[in-house]
Each structure stands twice: as C-alpha cells, then as structure tokens.
Design an enzyme around this catalytic site. Structure first.
Site, short mmCIF file in Angstrom:
data_model
loop_
_atom_site.label_atom_id
_atom_site.label_comp_id
_atom_site.label_asym_id
_atom_site.label_seq_id
_atom_site.Cartn_x
_atom_site.Cartn_y
_atom_site.Cartn_z
N ASP A 13 -17.43 58.74 -20.68
CA ASP A 13 -17.49 57.46 -21.41
C ASP A 13 -18.89 57.11 -21.91
OD1 ASP A 13 -14.79 57.12 -20.59
OD2 ASP A 13 -15.50 56.35 -18.67
N GLY A 40 -10.55 59.82 -23.33
CA GLY A 40 -10.16 58.79 -24.30
C GLY A 40 -11.30 58.54 -25.27
N HIS A 41 -11.05 58.73 -26.56
CA HIS A 41 -12.07 58.52 -27.59
C HIS A 41 -11.57 57.48 -28.57
CE1 HIS A 41 -13.84 62.87 -27.28
NE2 HIS A 41 -13.99 62.16 -26.18
N GLN A 224 -15.09 64.23 -20.72
CA GLN A 224 -15.67 63.79 -19.42
C GLN A 224 -17.19 63.95 -19.45
OE1 GLN A 224 -12.68 66.12 -18.99
NE2 GLN A 224 -11.64 64.22 -19.40
P1 IMP Z 1 -8.80 63.52 -13.48
O1 IMP Z 1 -9.63 64.17 -14.54
O2 IMP Z 1 -7.67 62.69 -14.02
O3 IMP Z 1 -8.34 64.51 -12.44
O4 IMP Z 1 -9.75 62.49 -12.69
C1 IMP Z 1 -10.84 62.92 -11.88
C2 IMP Z 1 -12.01 61.98 -12.00
O5 IMP Z 1 -12.55 62.09 -13.33
C3 IMP Z 1 -11.68 60.49 -11.83
O6 IMP Z 1 -12.80 59.86 -11.22
C4 IMP Z 1 -11.51 59.98 -13.23
O7 IMP Z 1 -11.76 58.59 -13.33
C5 IMP Z 1 -12.60 60.79 -13.94
N1 IMP Z 1 -12.33 60.99 -15.37
C6 IMP Z 1 -11.47 61.85 -15.93
N2 IMP Z 1 -11.52 61.77 -17.26
C7 IMP Z 1 -12.46 60.86 -17.56
C8 IMP Z 1 -13.01 60.38 -18.79
O8 IMP Z 1 -12.65 60.79 -19.90
N3 IMP Z 1 -13.98 59.42 -18.67
C9 IMP Z 1 -14.43 58.99 -17.47
N4 IMP Z 1 -13.96 59.43 -16.32
C10 IMP Z 1 -12.98 60.36 -16.35
#
Ligand code: IMP
Length: 427
Positions: A13, A40-41, A224
């Site tokens: 983010d 998410g973009h 991420q």
């Molecule tokens: P997962 O990727 O859904 O398995 O989540 C693992 C961790 O990565 C969690 O703490 C999520 O909140 C974080 N996370 C996954 N995708 C994003 C992103 O696009 N932005 C911020 N945090 C993310």
C-alpha cells in the site's frame, strides 16, 4: 526508459499504483510477477476510478501488452469480475495475456485460508482470505493446478486423480472442511477454462523473446511489499510470494539480466494491515491523524491501516534485499501541517539497551524494540502544487536528503498528491 521493476518497499500500500501508472506510459510490456487478488490498486483515468487486484492497470492505456506471469496465483471468479468491470467501461482488453503457468486458486484454497485464520488463535496472520497462502502451498507441494492444465482433458483428469485424494484428506482431517468429487472439480475447471480462454497465452515464449529482440520496454509490476516477502519479510507475518526485485525474474519468464533498475515505492511514513511487528507504530493521536490525512484504509479488505513514523532501519534493509536502485517517495504532502517529523534511525532493545542499526531478522524480538528517533523540523506549507525539486521548501528537501543519507539509496521520484501531475522527478 529502461526495463524497470516497481516494488513496494514497506508492507504494501505504498502508492505503487500511481508510480506504476506513470512508468507504464513509456512501457510496451507490463508483467505482473507475483501475488494475486490480495493486492489492491486504485487508478483514476478517463474521469473514472478503477480498482485493480490482478490485472496490470497499464491495460487502461489501450496499447500495452499486460502479461500476468507464472509467479501469480489467480482466483478465476475475481479475475472474471475484474474483466467484467473493465468491459463495462469499454476498456480494450486485447493486450491482456495470462501465462499458462500461473497457478489457480481453487475454492478449497479460500476455504482453508478462512478456516486457518479462524482457528489460528495467536498465530493469526491477518490474511486477506483470498486463498493466497494455500494456493502457493499447493504449488510448492506440487499438487497445484495451473491455468494451462485446464485445456488438456486427459492431463487434467490424471492430475486430479493425484491431487484430490491428498487434498480431500487434508480438507477433512486437518481443516474439518467439505471435500470435492472429481466430477465437481471437472465441472469447475470447464467453467474456468472459459474464463481464461480469451487471455491464456500459450505463445508466451515467443511474446517475451520478440519483445527482447525488438528492444521493447518492460515494466515488471510487483504487489505487496518487501517486508511482506516470504523470505525476507517479517516472517511468519508475510504473504506467500516474493515481492522483492529478484522475484520479477522468477515470476515473469525473463532472467535477471533483463532488469535494468528496481524502483522501491515507499511512503513518507509507514503503514501495515494485518498482524505482525511494526516497531514505529503509533497508537496515539498522531497515528490517527496520519490515518485520516492519508486515507489509510485497505482497497481489498477496507481494513484501517496501522500507521507509524518512517522506519529507516527497515527501509535500509528493504533497499538491500529488494535490490532497489532508487526510491519513489509518496504521500510526503501528508506532513504539510506537521511541526515536526520523526525518522526512526535505529532500534533499541529495552531489555539490555542494545542498539540495532541493521534490521534484526528475528521478528520475535521486535516486541522488545523501541525506535530511536531523529526529529526533523516540518515545512508547514502546502507542497501539493510543487512540480520541481528545487521549489520544495527547504525543510522538506532536508528531510528527503536525510532519508537518502540514511538509506544510502537515491530518491528519484517524489509524489506530492494522488494525481499524475503531482509528481517530481528528481534527477
Ligand atoms: P495474504 O497475502 O492474503 O496471505 O496475507 C498475508 C499478509 O499480507 C497479511 O498481513 C495481509 O494483510 C498482507 N497483505 C497481502 N496483500 C497485501 C497488500 O496488497 N497490501 C498490504 N498488505 C497486504
């Protein structure tokens, strides 16, 4: 433009969407190399707001090839939703291509993700519940399905004969979840085959080889952030892929020599969603203020983001392991009304006073660490209309230069607002 990777340099983010969108203008081929619809973009274009999870936002330009690489995991129903949304807005999707080697998130993956989080107690990760971890787990266990598998009936049938007994045993015995019959899964796969049919690119080798021969400009789009990387992040509070610059080579089909630069996107402060250590987290009114001014709420889950001061210890580490050649610093205008701004330049262990300048990778000691801050004077003026580096207020430039010094990495882009024009190219 050189071939460039854009990576998040913190916990996701960081404003990658805007920087990616800017760089995509000059790219011919955009490759998303890891992650799935956990990302998410938000991009504003043609007077409309578009929310992307998996498809590179460069598709909005209408003349780019957008390739979803082998390193990604795709939840077909979400992919379909994104396609439908773009079609409704008459966006040309002829440049969209999906690698047959991308992994498919099956219904059991999202079910396992949800169930694991519900029953994890203290071990909860705070995932996006989009099945990311379980899909990558199966890929590594070699019982995953790939997009290309959907188009060979006999191979699919043989694979399911191997996968389903293992998966059903896990679903029943480990997770107390519903099992799947082969007929059910074959039906699902038929549906998925239709979803991907217009986009699956079996000629991807030719695509990448020709792009190289014709000296096309490639933008590798990461999701991420480095601190969520499964190898280098705050493990186990991480995602299950490799957002680091090196991940671009593994997840795209190009080798490391095709990459000329890696731009790490970082906010002028830090945010995090989900669980996990965060040494500079502010659980006070300043944290709330940053959250409000910066509109820090997740695009995918709507969760409020935890906020804190800029952490130069973590970021210096991210510069190293992420392979960053420069930094794009975003949301610096959030500090326009701050009298003072803090930068964490070291950690102090409250148990014995030990000072850490290098990031301690054993995250279980992070609860004993407190930030050692350096305080910088704020600039207390609106910088959102500034377009040249030398026109930034002196204190703002001092802040940026101090960050460069601490990070030993140049800042190449400064973003002073959400619009494309609100961007300063430093060099
Ligand atoms: P997962 O990727 O859904 O398995 O989540 C693992 C961790 O990565 C969690 O703490 C999520 O909140 C974080 N996370 C996954 N995708 C994003 C992103 O696009 N932005 C911020 N945090 C993310």
């Amino acid at each position: 433009m050189k071939n460039c990777v854009v990576v998040g340099a913190q916990w996701g983010d960081e404003g990658k969407a805007k920087i990616t969108d800017l760089l995509a203008q000059n790219a011919d081929l955009i490759i998303r190399y890891q992650g799935g619809c956990n990302a998410g973009h938000t991009v504003v274009a043609h007077g409309k707001t578009f929310k992307f999870h998996l498809i590179p936002s460069g598709i909005l330009y209408g003349n780019k090839i957008c390739f979803i690489g082998n390193g990604t995991v795709i939840l077909p129903e979400y992919f379909q939703q994104e396609i439908d949304g773009l079609k409704q807005e008459n966006i040309d999707l002829s440049g969209l291509k999906v690698s047959p080697l991308a992994s498919i998130t099956m219904p059991w993956h999202t079910e396992i993700d949800g169930q694991s989080e519900r029953t994890a107690g203290k071990g909860k990760i705070g995932t996006t519940k989009k099945g990311i971890g379980p899909t990558y787990t199966d890929k590594m266990q070699r019982i995953g399905l790939k997009v290309g598998d959907l188009y060979s009936e006999t191979a699919l049938s043989e694979k399911l004969d191997i996968i389903l007994p293992v998966k059903n045993k896990q679903l029943k015995e480990l997770y107390d979840l519903k099992t799947y019959t082969k007929e059910e899964v074959l039906e699902l796969c038929k549906k998925y085959a239709e979803i991907f049919r217009p986009y699956v690119c079996f000629e991807w080798q030719e695509l990448l080889r020709n792009a190289k021969k014709e000296n096309k400009k490639v933008l590798f789009e990461g999701a991420q952030g480095v601190m969520l990387d499964v190898d280098f992040g705050t493990y186990p509070f991480v995602t299950s892929s490799n957002p680091v610059g090196g991940g671009a080579a593994v997840g795209s089909g190009y080798g490391p020599k095709e990459i000329d630069e890696v731009i790490g996107v970082a906010k002028a402060y830090v945010t995090r969603v989900g669980e996990g250590p965060f040494v500079t987290e502010l659980e006070d009114e300043i944290g709330t203020l940053i959250q409000e001014i910066g509109h820090e709420f997740g695009v995918t889950t709507g969760r409020p983001r935890r906020c804190g001061w800029f952490d130069a210890v973590t970021m210096r580490y991210a510069c190293l392991v992420g392979g960053l050649t420069s930094i794009a610093l975003t949301k610096i205008d959030v500090f326009d009304n701050f009298d003072e701004i803090k930068i964490c330049k070291a950690y102090k262990d409250i148990r014995d006073g030990q000072i850490y300048y290098d990031y301690p990778t054993d995250v279980f000691i992070h609860k004993y660490l407190e930030p050692v801050y350096e305080i910088m004077e704020g600039w207390c003026e609106d910088i959102t209309k500034v377009r040249k580096y030398e026109d930034l207020p002196r204190n703002c430039r001092r802040y940026l230069e101090r960050l460069e010094q601490l990070l030993e990495t140049p800042i190449s882009i400064v973003s002073v607002g959400p619009d494309r024009e609100q961007t300063i190219f430093k060099n």
